[in-house]
Design a protein around this motif. Structure first.
Motif, PDB file in Angstrom:
ATOM      1  N   UNK A   3      10.894  -0.953 -11.773  1.00 40.71           N
ATOM      2  CA  UNK A   3       9.711  -0.349 -11.930  1.00 40.71           C
ATOM      3  C   UNK A   3       9.689   0.757 -12.120  1.00 40.71           C
ATOM      4  N   UNK A   4      10.724   0.973 -11.372  1.00 40.19           N
ATOM      5  CA  UNK A   4      10.181   2.423 -11.406  1.00 40.19           C
ATOM      6  C   UNK A   4      11.205   3.020 -12.710  1.00 40.19           C
ATOM      7  N   UNK A   5      12.032   2.395 -12.845  1.00 40.40           N
ATOM      8  CA  UNK A   5      13.273   2.310 -14.281  1.00 40.40           C
ATOM      9  C   UNK A   5      11.780   2.793 -15.793  1.00 40.40           C
ATOM     10  N   UNK A   6      11.174   2.132 -15.645  1.00 38.60           N
ATOM     11  CA  UNK A   6      10.068   2.072 -16.612  1.00 38.60           C
ATOM     12  C   UNK A   6       9.222   2.987 -16.493  1.00 38.60           C
ATOM     13  N   UNK A   7       8.479   3.416 -15.457  1.00 35.60           N
ATOM     14  CA  UNK A   7       7.681   4.208 -15.105  1.00 35.60           C
ATOM     15  C   UNK A   7       8.422   6.197 -15.399  1.00 35.60           C
ATOM     16  N   UNK A   8       9.638   6.177 -14.873  1.00 35.04           N
ATOM     17  CA  UNK A   8      10.528   7.206 -15.417  1.00 35.04           C
ATOM     18  C   UNK A   8       9.978   8.164 -16.789  1.00 35.04           C
ATOM     19  N   UNK A  44       1.435  -1.220  -0.205  1.00 34.11           N
ATOM     20  CA  UNK A  44      -0.271  -0.145  -0.179  1.00 34.11           C
ATOM     21  C   UNK A  44       0.790   1.534   0.199  1.00 34.11           C
ATOM     22  N   UNK A  45       2.339   1.020   0.796  1.00 30.12           N
ATOM     23  CA  UNK A  45       2.626   2.705   1.087  1.00 30.12           C
ATOM     24  C   UNK A  45       3.220   2.617  -0.178  1.00 30.12           C
ATOM     25  N   UNK A  46       4.117   1.429  -1.224  1.00 33.21           N
ATOM     26  CA  UNK A  46       4.722   1.568  -2.090  1.00 33.21           C
ATOM     27  C   UNK A  46       4.101   1.782  -3.469  1.00 33.21           C
ATOM     28  N   UNK A  47       2.351   1.805  -3.903  1.00 35.45           N
ATOM     29  CA  UNK A  47       1.578   2.249  -4.251  1.00 35.45           C
ATOM     30  C   UNK A  47       1.620   3.902  -4.164  1.00 35.45           C
ATOM     31  N   UNK A  48       2.011   4.344  -3.784  1.00 33.27           N
ATOM     32  CA  UNK A  48       1.890   5.684  -3.463  1.00 33.27           C
ATOM     33  C   UNK A  48       2.454   6.395  -4.468  1.00 33.27           C
ATOM     34  N   UNK A  49       4.193   5.996  -4.485  1.00 30.33           N
ATOM     35  CA  UNK A  49       4.910   7.088  -5.178  1.00 30.33           C
ATOM     36  C   UNK A  49       4.525   6.151  -7.032  1.00 30.33           C
ATOM     37  N   UNK A  50       4.273   5.190  -7.286  1.00 30.55           N
ATOM     38  CA  UNK A  50       3.708   4.355  -8.022  1.00 30.55           C
ATOM     39  C   UNK A  50       2.301   5.314  -9.048  1.00 30.55           C
ATOM     40  N   UNK A  51       1.677   5.088  -7.717  1.00 31.84           N
ATOM     41  CA  UNK A  51       0.451   6.065  -8.841  1.00 31.84           C
ATOM     42  C   UNK A  51       0.513   7.464  -8.627  1.00 31.84           C
ATOM     43  N   UNK A  52       1.936   8.582  -8.087  1.00 31.89           N
ATOM     44  CA  UNK A  52       1.857   9.996  -8.241  1.00 31.89           C
ATOM     45  C   UNK A  52       2.404   9.559 -10.150  1.00 31.89           C
TER      46      UNK A  52
END
Length: 332
Positions: A298-303, A45-53
């Motif tokens: 995963x962070x890299x894919x969204x950057x 749930x906490x990890x979802x916050x930066x991904x959702x943002x």
């Protein structure tokens, strides 16, 4: 048995040990189980916050770019048409993975059908290849604009821009088409657990109990034929661009000309440099926990989908001016 394989964009080195997952007795499961971030399930749930943002910024930012280019006649030119292609590609890439990822984080919805998994795999890799191709097209645009400014409007006409864009889309679609077809033919008899929040090609192929070397070799072929060729072409374009800039008579002219391609340069670096870092981390960071590899990948894919509209909004004078006009009028 542990395998290390390459793939483009998603194609960092993915290390996965079959002994790390529970195995069951079945053949060709109808569903796969996406673990999300293995080892960090309690913090999903906490990890979802930066991904959702990041996803919200990507959707709003890229949609704003598309709206401004459509409504502002001064932005109707080759550079901005290529930018629109990039924004559509970024929207497609982020939407291919984020909704399912967030459903895992929020609702523990880990199951995905075999067909849906292959479909997601295809679109993630397809949009990744297309984005690389669009960056090459944008490098060509900057090369013509700086090295052949008097012929810019005659070389990059609207039909030529459309043909370049269509070529990049077809290249991405055709090169990644073998992935789901190859993955579909393998026998899956070990486990249906994928230690990621999305269906990457190598992660799925690693679950097969057949000899999947053809998939591995084809992935390496795509890596070098796409990323290698694209980076070489971009490097050659900027070599010529820098030569043209250095030949300008004044420092102010050199700085002003360089600024016209700075947005594309930053977008290219945002796309390729993190991928190089992740590849090195996976090659030399064997002691790094698996959940850290998955999280960073995963962070890299969204950057890029998040950063590209910010880069062009801040670095491009015409877009920045149009954006300020929109906020000024809306606040008046």
């Amino acid at each position: 048995m542990q395998e290390t394989l390459f793939y483009l964009r998603v194609g960092h080195l993915l290390t996965y040990s079959m002994s790390d997952s529970n195995t069951t007795d079945f053949i060709n499961p109808s569903t796969f189980i996406l673990l999300g971030i293995p080892g960090l399930e309690a913090a999903h749930v906490w990890i979802s916050i930066p991904f959702c943002t990041m996803y919200v910024i990507a959707v709003l930012g890229n949609s704003t770019i598309l709206f401004m280019v459509k409504t502002e006649p001064s932005l109707h030119g080759p550079m901005y048409y290529f930018l629109c292609m990039l924004t559509v590609t970024d929207l497609g890439l982020s939407t291919s993975m984020l909704p399912k990822m967030l459903s895992i984080f929020w609702f523990n919805s880990k199951e995905i059908s075999f067909s849906a998994c292959l479909t997601q795999m295809y679109f993630i890799h397809c949009f990744s290849v297309i984005e690389s191709g669009i960056l090459v097209a944008m490098a060509l645009d900057r090369y013509v604009a700086i090295c052949h400014p008097l012929r810019y409007s005659t070389i990059l006409t609207n039909p030529v821009v459309a043909k370049i864009g269509m070529t990049m889309v077809l290249r991405g679609g055709m090169l990644t088409l073998p992935y789901p077809f190859l993955a579909r033919q393998w026998q899956y008899c070990r486990t249906n657990i994928i230690p990621q929040p999305y269906c990457a090609h190598i992660a799925v192929v690693n679950l097969a109990c057949d000899d999947t070397r053809i998939s591995s070799y084809y992935g390496i072929f795509v890596l070098f034929s796409v990323t290698g060729l694209d980076l070489n072409f971009i490097a050659m374009s900027y070599t010529q661009i820098l030569r043209a800039i250095c030949s300008l008579p004044t420092k102010d002219a050199r700085i002003k000309t360089f600024r016209t391609c700075s947005s594309h340069l930053f977008a290219t670096l945002a796309c390729y440099i993190p991928g190089l870092f992740i590849s090195l981390m996976n090659r030399f960071g064997q002691n790094v926990p698996m959940h850290f590899h998955v999280l960073i990948s995963n962070m890299y894919l969204m950057m890029p989908p998040m950063l590209n509209p910010i880069i062009y909004g801040v670095r491009t004078k015409q877009i920045r001016g149009r954006l300020l006009q929109l906020f000024t009028h809306s606040g008046a």
